[in-house]
Structure formats: structure tokens, C-alpha cells
Design a protein around this motif. Structure first.
Motif, mmCIF file in Angstrom:
data_model
loop_
_atom_site.group_PDB
_atom_site.id
_atom_site.type_symbol
_atom_site.label_atom_id
_atom_site.label_comp_id
_atom_site.label_asym_id
_atom_site.label_seq_id
_atom_site.Cartn_x
_atom_site.Cartn_y
_atom_site.Cartn_z
ATOM 1 N N THR A 127 0.829 -1.201 0.000
ATOM 2 C CA THR A 127 0.000 0.000 0.000
ATOM 3 C C THR A 127 0.866 1.255 0.000
ATOM 4 O OG1 THR A 127 -1.708 -1.177 1.243
ATOM 5 C CG2 THR A 127 -1.823 1.216 1.257
ATOM 6 N N GLY A 158 -0.049 -1.691 -5.650
ATOM 7 C CA GLY A 158 -0.705 -1.458 -4.375
ATOM 8 C C GLY A 158 -1.640 -0.271 -4.446
ATOM 9 N N LYS A 159 -2.698 -0.325 -3.673
ATOM 10 C CA LYS A 159 -3.655 0.781 -3.679
ATOM 11 C C LYS A 159 -3.091 1.972 -2.911
ATOM 12 C CE LYS A 159 -6.153 -0.576 0.526
ATOM 13 N NZ LYS A 159 -7.465 -0.904 1.113
ATOM 14 N N ASP A 184 -2.666 -0.075 -9.262
ATOM 15 C CA ASP A 184 -3.261 0.067 -7.932
ATOM 16 C C ASP A 184 -4.150 -1.089 -7.502
ATOM 17 O OD1 ASP A 184 -5.293 0.616 -9.675
ATOM 18 O OD2 ASP A 184 -5.600 2.679 -9.027
ATOM 19 N N TYR A 185 -4.521 -1.986 -8.409
ATOM 20 C CA TYR A 185 -5.286 -3.173 -7.987
ATOM 21 C C TYR A 185 -5.069 -4.282 -9.001
ATOM 22 C CZ TYR A 185 -8.897 -6.532 -6.998
ATOM 23 O OH TYR A 185 -9.543 -7.694 -6.727
ATOM 24 N N LEU A 186 -4.825 -5.499 -8.492
ATOM 25 C CA LEU A 186 -4.633 -6.659 -9.360
ATOM 26 C C LEU A 186 -5.299 -7.877 -8.737
ATOM 27 C CD1 LEU A 186 -0.816 -6.300 -10.153
ATOM 28 C CD2 LEU A 186 -2.709 -5.644 -11.635
ATOM 29 N N THR A 187 -5.748 -8.794 -9.577
ATOM 30 C CA THR A 187 -6.232 -10.076 -9.069
ATOM 31 C C THR A 187 -5.033 -10.903 -8.597
ATOM 32 O OG1 THR A 187 -6.067 -11.195 -11.206
ATOM 33 C CG2 THR A 187 -8.127 -10.024 -10.718
ATOM 34 N N ARG A 188 -5.311 -11.956 -7.862
ATOM 35 C CA ARG A 188 -4.234 -12.801 -7.337
ATOM 36 C C ARG A 188 -3.428 -13.440 -8.458
ATOM 37 N NH1 ARG A 188 -5.608 -17.808 -3.421
ATOM 38 N NH2 ARG A 188 -6.502 -18.556 -5.384
#
Length: 226
Positions: A127, A158-159, A184-188
Motif C-alpha cells: 500500500t 498497491g492501492k 493500484d489493484y490486481l487479481t491474485r
């Protein structure tokens, strides 16, 4: 204003994750990740610092036993939450076995292409907040010889958290250049692909209860720079 109010409510909701009940006939075990809000209050969100500190202290008082996620965290838990050492057990964090299973190269290549990445980049996961020390990381990267930067992008995953609006604006302004990339956002699955496409993992954090992304990087065989 409405969006800001909703964000505050969400933050307070997450803070209640730290609320541990006191049950008369049922033993209660609480996990305390670290004491950073007390050891370094400047690295804790000022909007929630007082609430979280109160909740964490309640956890320490209510729990019959406390789990620490690293040996390094034990001393701070004892000193700042007044927990007797005999009540603390260390259970380190770990990663799922899937992290050791290399994804197909074509899947990794497709993921990298979708995000404008070339294999061999420097990767950071975490983050965006003051204690992650990412301003220093971006500055250090920008001071590398141009040949190194041309060969290796810097990828931050990271967000946005709080307290580093200047860094956020700095990263947004560089998104078009392609050498510094903020996701800022990714799936696993996508995150795993990015680990396997990296050439090295950088983690300049100033304080951690454990530092799980480092273990994720080691699981996929990446060299780690801290």
C-alpha cells in the motif's frame, strides 16, 4: 464530500476488525500484527490512530493468549501493550503452495503485455503510505544510470493508502512514460504473474510487523533488495 465521508466510514469499519470480545467461559486468542501505531505514530493514519490504538489495547487486555506474526514484533507488543511474554506465541506468516508453482510463460507474457511491461523489472508490492518509503525508492530509481532504467522498469503494485498524495501525483504524472508503472489493484493470478515476470524485488519499508511480500518474492525465486 460524499465520497470522502464514505471512505471514512469504510476505514472505521475496517478498524473494528481489531475488536476482540471478552467472553466469560470461552478462551479468546487475538492476533496482534505489530505495535507500529504506538512505536511510530507518525506512520499511522492520524484519522484513525486514536481509535485503532484503543482497539488494539482492548485486544491485548481481552485476549487470553496473543499471537505475534514474527519474533521481531514480540518486544514491541510487550513494551507497548503490556502483554506478559508468557501469553504470546509466535506463528509466522506464510504463503500458499501455489506461489511455488510457476505459471505458464504464455500466461505471464500476456499479463505483462496487457500492462505495458517487459520482463526483468524491479517490483514492489504494498500500500502507498508513509512507512513504505516509496518516495525514496522512486528517487533512487530515477538516479540510476539511464542504461539501467532503459533495461529495467520500476513497477509498484498497491492501492493508495494515505499521507503520500505527492507521491501519488508523481506516479500518475509518470504513467505515460512507461519506465515507472503504478498498478493500484490486481487479481491474485495477475499478481503472481508479475512476480514471475520480475527481475528483482525491492522493499525499502521503514517498519513492518512481518513483510509478507518479501516471502512471496522469495517463494518465486526473486532476489530481494531491502
Amino acid at each position: 464530500p460524499f465520497a470522502a465521508a464514505v471512505e471514512r466510514e469504510i476505514d472505521v469499519y475496517h478498524a473494528t476488525d481489531y475488536l476482540v470480545p471478552k467472553l466469560a467461559r470461552t478462551p479468546v486468542v487475538a492476533t496482534l500484527y505489530d505495535a507500529i501505531p504506538l512505536t511510530n505514530p507518525e506512520w499511522a493514519n492520524p484519522r484513525l490512530r486514536a481509535l485503532k490504538n484503543w482497539l488494539l489495547k482492548r485486544c491485548a487486555l481481552s485476549a487470553d493468549a496473543v499471537i505475534a506474526i514474527s519474533n521481531a514484533a514480540v518486544g514491541d507488543l510487550v513494551a507497548h501493550y503490556r502483554i506478559p511474554p508468557a501469553r504470546i506465541r509466535v506463528i509466522p506468516l506464510g504463503v500458499d503452495t501455489r506461489w511455488f508453482e510457476r505459471p505458464r510463460d504464455d500466461r505471464v507474457d500476456a499479463t505483462l503485455h496487457a500492462h505495458g511491461l517487459a520482463r526483468g523489472y524491479f517490483l514492489h508490492v504494498g500500500t502507498l503510505q508513509p512507512r513504505k518509503n516509496l518516495d525514496a525508492l522512486v528517487t533512487a530509481y530515477e538516479r540510476l544510470p539511464s542504461a539501467v532504467r532503459d533495461a529495467r522498469q520500476l513497477v509498484l503494485v498497491g492501492k493508495y493508502g494515505w499521507g503520500v498524495a505527492g507521491l501519488r501525483d508523481r506516479l500518475l504524472s509518470k504513467r505515460t512514460g512507461g519506465r515507472i508503472v503504478w498498478l493500484d489493484y490486481l487479481t491474485r493470478d495477475v499478481l503472481q504473474d508479475l512476480y514471475y515476470g520480475a527481475g528483482g524485488f525491492v522493499f525499502p519499508s521503514l517498519a513492518e510487523g512481518f513483510g509478507l511480500p518479501v516471502i512471496e518474492a522469495l517463494a518465486v525465486g526473486l532476489p530481494v533488495f531491502v
